[in-house]
Write an enzyme that holds these catalytic residues in place. Sequence first.
Site, PDB file in Angstrom:
ATOM      1  N   THR A  43      45.945  20.153  46.464  1.00  0.00           N
ATOM      2  CA  THR A  43      45.022  19.333  45.680  1.00  0.00           C
ATOM      3  C   THR A  43      44.342  18.307  46.570  1.00  0.00           C
ATOM      4  OG1 THR A  43      46.446  19.572  43.735  1.00  0.00           O
ATOM      5  CG2 THR A  43      44.830  17.792  43.686  1.00  0.00           C
ATOM      6  N   THR A  44      45.120  17.638  47.421  1.00  0.00           N
ATOM      7  CA  THR A  44      44.587  16.613  48.314  1.00  0.00           C
ATOM      8  C   THR A  44      43.633  17.208  49.335  1.00  0.00           C
ATOM      9  OG1 THR A  44      46.705  15.479  48.040  1.00  0.00           O
ATOM     10  CG2 THR A  44      45.261  14.643  49.763  1.00  0.00           C
ATOM     11  N   TYR A 106      43.028  25.576  33.687  1.00  0.00           N
ATOM     12  CA  TYR A 106      41.960  25.892  32.727  1.00  0.00           C
ATOM     13  C   TYR A 106      42.342  26.981  31.730  1.00  0.00           C
ATOM     14  CZ  TYR A 106      37.386  26.378  30.620  1.00  0.00           C
ATOM     15  OH  TYR A 106      36.366  26.400  29.707  1.00  0.00           O
ATOM     16  N   TYR A 132      54.266  24.715  41.825  1.00  0.00           N
ATOM     17  CA  TYR A 132      53.630  23.394  41.841  1.00  0.00           C
ATOM     18  C   TYR A 132      53.201  23.061  40.422  1.00  0.00           C
ATOM     19  CZ  TYR A 132      50.005  19.894  43.144  1.00  0.00           C
ATOM     20  OH  TYR A 132      49.225  18.770  43.255  1.00  0.00           O
ATOM     21  N   ARG A 137      46.569  17.602  36.122  1.00  0.00           N
ATOM     22  CA  ARG A 137      45.397  18.222  36.736  1.00  0.00           C
ATOM     23  C   ARG A 137      45.100  19.604  36.146  1.00  0.00           C
ATOM     24  NH1 ARG A 137      43.691  14.927  41.518  1.00  0.00           N
ATOM     25  NH2 ARG A 137      42.133  16.548  41.728  1.00  0.00           N
ATOM     26  N   LYS A 160      57.388  21.815  43.503  1.00  0.00           N
ATOM     27  CA  LYS A 160      56.802  20.482  43.625  1.00  0.00           C
ATOM     28  C   LYS A 160      56.592  19.983  42.207  1.00  0.00           C
ATOM     29  CE  LYS A 160      52.718  17.911  45.128  1.00  0.00           C
ATOM     30  NZ  LYS A 160      51.375  17.954  45.751  1.00  0.00           N
ATOM     31  N   ILE A 202      56.181  16.075  48.700  1.00  0.00           N
ATOM     32  CA  ILE A 202      54.887  16.544  49.202  1.00  0.00           C
ATOM     33  C   ILE A 202      53.921  15.402  48.916  1.00  0.00           C
ATOM     34  CG2 ILE A 202      53.064  18.266  49.037  1.00  0.00           C
ATOM     35  CD1 ILE A 202      55.164  20.339  48.367  1.00  0.00           C
TER      36      ILE A 202
END
Length: 290
Positions: A43-44, A106, A132, A137, A160, A202
Amino acid sequence: MFKGSIVAIVTPFNNGAVDVEKLRELVEFQISGGTDAIVPCGTTGEASTLDYDEHMLVVKTVVEQVKKRVPVIAGTGSNSTAEAIELTKLSKEAGVDGCLLVTPYYNKPTQEGLYLHYKAVAEAVAIPQILYNVPGRTGVNLLPETVARLAPIKNIVAIKEATGSLQQASEVLALCGEQIDVLSGDDFITFPMMACGAKGVISVLANIMPKAVGDLTDAYFAGDLAKARQLHLDTLKISNAMFIESNPVPVKTALGLMGKCSDEVRLPLAPMSEANKNKLVAIMKEYKLI
């Protein structure tokens, strides 16, 4: 298998293109700071805005620069199971040590859909995989009971857990035991999660403070709980500052202020507002980062 301070590294851009040289420099900054593993294209790393070629350029660049000094765990998740399998295969061929797979976003699959998605990727690509879970998000929560169904699959090695909920992380640990490792997905609760049994983090914060995050996890593993607790409290303010706007806008702004790379992000992300940037500057000055 993967433990300690694991950085979710940013993807630096220069006039819209991936800045390969800055990415290599960021990798060296992380390794010299004591980071235990590197995650490109999470994501980052703005993976959702990278095309296939860019995604693999970032993964391959990190693998080449790391030179096996620490594990590389590529973000290969997608809201398409077929695409997740393809990215995971390509990353394995590129020489990564593991893959991080975000829950499909989504689509809002059921728990059965999530189970079948992860099972399909695990069966298709023989590489260590980290689930994850970041419902803030993705719009879907991978429940502890579903994690427990996935945990016996041999190459699913960790999760995660980024719900921000100690209760949910604890339920995963209670249900799965030693079958699967749990990693914090939120810097602000790494220490309490490790106290519950997590194996590390993480991290977003490690992008700008690799030594501090590494020292926290190292102190915990060394049994120095007082030092780990103090580092947790000492970094709390800057950890929270990394989320005053959508990640990775604050951490990229911080890296820009430190001269590490451009603060450029891709649309639909926008540059940080002036008011929030002023707040970030003040906090970074407190931490003597600038």
